[in-house]
Design a protein around this motif. Structure first.
Motif, PDB file in Angstrom:
ATOM      1  N   ILE A 120       0.843  -1.197   0.000  1.00  0.00           N
ATOM      2  CA  ILE A 120       0.000   0.000   0.000  1.00  0.00           C
ATOM      3  C   ILE A 120       0.876   1.243   0.000  1.00  0.00           C
ATOM      4  O   ILE A 120       1.708   1.438   0.876  1.00  0.00           O
ATOM      5  N   ARG A 121       0.691   2.103  -0.989  1.00  0.00           N
ATOM      6  CA  ARG A 121       1.498   3.319  -1.109  1.00  0.00           C
ATOM      7  C   ARG A 121       0.818   4.522  -0.490  1.00  0.00           C
ATOM      8  O   ARG A 121       1.485   5.407   0.043  1.00  0.00           O
ATOM      9  N   ARG A 122      -0.503   4.590  -0.629  1.00  0.00           N
ATOM     10  CA  ARG A 122      -1.229   5.744  -0.098  1.00  0.00           C
ATOM     11  C   ARG A 122      -2.475   5.262   0.618  1.00  0.00           C
ATOM     12  O   ARG A 122      -3.088   4.267   0.239  1.00  0.00           O
ATOM     13  N   GLU A 123      -2.836   5.981   1.643  1.00  0.00           N
ATOM     14  CA  GLU A 123      -4.041   5.644   2.382  1.00  0.00           C
ATOM     15  C   GLU A 123      -4.605   6.913   3.017  1.00  0.00           C
ATOM     16  O   GLU A 123      -3.848   7.744   3.524  1.00  0.00           O
ATOM     17  N   MET A 124      -5.896   7.078   2.929  1.00  0.00           N
ATOM     18  CA  MET A 124      -6.558   8.225   3.542  1.00  0.00           C
ATOM     19  C   MET A 124      -7.765   7.711   4.306  1.00  0.00           C
ATOM     20  O   MET A 124      -8.558   6.931   3.781  1.00  0.00           O
TER      21      MET A 124
END
Length: 294
Positions: free
Chosen positions: A8-12
């Motif tokens: 996972i590179r990005r998470e919001m």
């Protein structure tokens, strides 16, 4: 295929949210010429929208004339009375509410203009949601789950419209020292209740209003005055609301006993907790729990 977390590179994520509100006696009503409602006040916020005809509303001795589409946003304890103007009937919609979200409460209390004409920024922001509520104000909404959920959605749209408009209006205004102090006190109260409820206080007693006042550098009387000015309720009332909300959340967990919840919340015994809960809600903890777990 199993998700590999390391890829996972990005998470919001949305922040955790926990808020309670109350809507009371929301209704539309058509009244005849000559109708009047006597001077009164109540501890709730109120939206009063004229749909047809003309209404004269006197709020804290100031007279406002409402034409169709005009509404008043009243605060707790605003003294107000109303009557029909002219020789035609008048229809209005009234929504009473209370909410414990402190940023929203502060915006509501900082708002000094109660009259909002049809087509104004605030009227335009909330009228679509109010129209949904008006359409849902029927006997059907009481019994059908989907109607009740649609009404809740519309109520939150009203809140979003009010907070968004008032937030923009106050965006360039730096918070006062009073507001900062009240917010600090509120945060300390929330922290104390959270730590007590999740058991992380290691047996320490919850801070009192006096100890929190000392922590922010003011006397309890000064803190009470500032807090009430910013949020409309006393610190003790705010803490009681927090405790009630935590009590309800814990009672909805079937793994916890009522006695364990009582102890976790810092009550000396289950009888004390039960009396307090019934004073808050009108029902016992076991009766409240039974509505969720049978």
């Amino acid at each position: 295929m199993e998700v590999q977390m390391e890829r996972i590179r990005r998470e919001m994520m949305l922040p955790d949210m926990e808020s309670t509100f109350r809507v009371f006696a929301a209704h539309w009503r058509t009244v005849d010429p000559g109708w009047k409602y006597p001077s009164h006040k109540h501890p709730l916020f109120e939206v009063n929208l004229v749909l047809s005809g003309t209404q004269e509303m006197i709020v804290n001795r100031t007279v406002y004339v409402q034409k169709p589409g005009d509404f008043l946003l009243l605060g707790p304890d605003d003294v107000h009375e109303s009557r029909v103007l002219g020789e035609t009937e008048m229809t209005y919609y009234c929504l009473h509410f209370d909410v414990d979200e402190r940023s929203f409460r502060e915006l509501l209390y900082r708002n000094k203009a109660c009259y909002h004409a049809s087509g104004s920024e605030l009227a335009s922001a909330i009228r679509p949601a109010l129209d949904k509520l008006i359409a849902l104000t029927s006997e059907e909404a009481v019994v059908r789950v989907e109607s009740r959920m649609a009404a809740l959605s519309a109520i939150f749209e009203v809140f979003a419209g009010i907070s968004g408009t008032l937030g923009k209006r106050n965006g360039d205004t730096a918070p006062s020292r009073m507001s900062q102090t009240a917010s600090q006190v509120a945060a300390l109260l929330e922290q104390a209740v959270d730590e007590t409820a999740d058991g992380s206080r290691d047996g320490r007693e919850m801070e009192t209003i006096e100890s929190i006042s000392a922590a922010v550098g003011y006397s309890p009387s000064s803190v009470n005055r500032m807090f009430a000015s910013v949020f409309g309720i006393s610190p003790r009332q705010y803490m009681s609301n927090l405790m009630l909300k935590k009590s309800k959340l814990l009672l909805m967990d079937p793994e916890l006993t009522i006695e364990g919840i009582s102890s976790r919340l810092g009550y000396k015994n289950i009888a004390h907790f039960s009396r307090q809960f019934k004073r808050w809600t009108g029902e016992s903890p076991s009766s409240f729990r039974a509505r969720f777990h049978t």
